[in-house]
Design a protein around this motif. Sequence first.
Motif, PDB file in Angstrom:
ATOM      1  N   VAL A  59       0.810  -1.243  -0.022  1.00 53.80           N
ATOM      2  CA  VAL A  59       0.254   0.006  -0.125  1.00 53.80           C
ATOM      3  C   VAL A  59       0.923   0.986   0.002  1.00 53.80           C
ATOM      4  N   LEU A 109       0.526   4.972   0.812  1.00 52.92           N
ATOM      5  CA  LEU A 109      -0.434   5.926   1.420  1.00 52.92           C
ATOM      6  C   LEU A 109       0.030   7.329   1.289  1.00 52.92           C
ATOM      7  N   HIS A 140      -5.395   9.879   7.935  1.00 52.82           N
ATOM      8  CA  HIS A 140      -4.503   8.614   7.867  1.00 52.82           C
ATOM      9  C   HIS A 140      -4.955   7.558   8.884  1.00 52.82           C
ATOM     10  N   TYR A 197      -7.554   5.525   7.268  1.00 59.37           N
ATOM     11  CA  TYR A 197      -6.991   4.664   6.141  1.00 59.37           C
ATOM     12  C   TYR A 197      -6.265   3.442   6.843  1.00 59.37           C
ATOM     13  N   TRP A 198      -5.828   3.635   8.136  1.00 62.75           N
ATOM     14  CA  TRP A 198      -4.941   2.766   8.627  1.00 62.75           C
ATOM     15  C   TRP A 198      -5.976   1.705   9.090  1.00 62.75           C
ATOM     16  N   LEU A 218      -7.023  -0.211   5.881  1.00 63.40           N
ATOM     17  CA  LEU A 218      -5.870  -1.079   5.160  1.00 63.40           C
ATOM     18  C   LEU A 218      -5.023  -2.072   5.925  1.00 63.40           C
ATOM     19  N   VAL A 219      -4.710  -1.863   7.006  1.00 69.93           N
ATOM     20  CA  VAL A 219      -3.616  -2.657   7.733  1.00 69.93           C
ATOM     21  C   VAL A 219      -4.512  -4.089   7.953  1.00 69.93           C
ATOM     22  N   VAL A 229      -3.365  -5.926   4.800  1.00 71.97           N
ATOM     23  CA  VAL A 229      -2.193  -6.199   4.477  1.00 71.97           C
ATOM     24  C   VAL A 229      -1.718  -7.577   5.077  1.00 71.97           C
ATOM     25  N   LEU A 250       3.166  -1.045   4.025  1.00 70.41           N
ATOM     26  CA  LEU A 250       2.506  -0.074   3.953  1.00 70.41           C
ATOM     27  C   LEU A 250       3.462   1.141   3.834  1.00 70.41           C
ATOM     28  N   ALA A 298       4.129   5.079   3.814  1.00 71.95           N
ATOM     29  CA  ALA A 298       3.250   6.324   3.998  1.00 71.95           C
ATOM     30  C   ALA A 298       4.101   7.729   3.928  1.00 71.95           C
TER      31      ALA A 298
END
Length: 68
Positions: free
Chosen positions: A5, A7, A14, A17-18, A21-22, A25, A31, A33
């Motif tokens: 990812v 970011l 953020h 999104y964390w 997404l986390v 993954v 990830l 950023a």
Amino acid sequence: MIDIVFLDADKDGHEDYWNLLVPRVRPGGMLLATNVLHGGVVANPRCTGNTYAIRMFNERARANERVE
């Protein structure tokens, strides 16, 4: 599962999104950023605004047992 990812989004978002997404993954995935150092000003404990959002993002990432 997601392998990588990148970011690069609004700093106030953020954490959202964390959270999205986390969990997606895969173990061993990445990830990445942007702007996590924010010119070094995130080191200031009295930072505000976007800098504060980045500081909180960094602290959350550092505290997560899945992240190294």
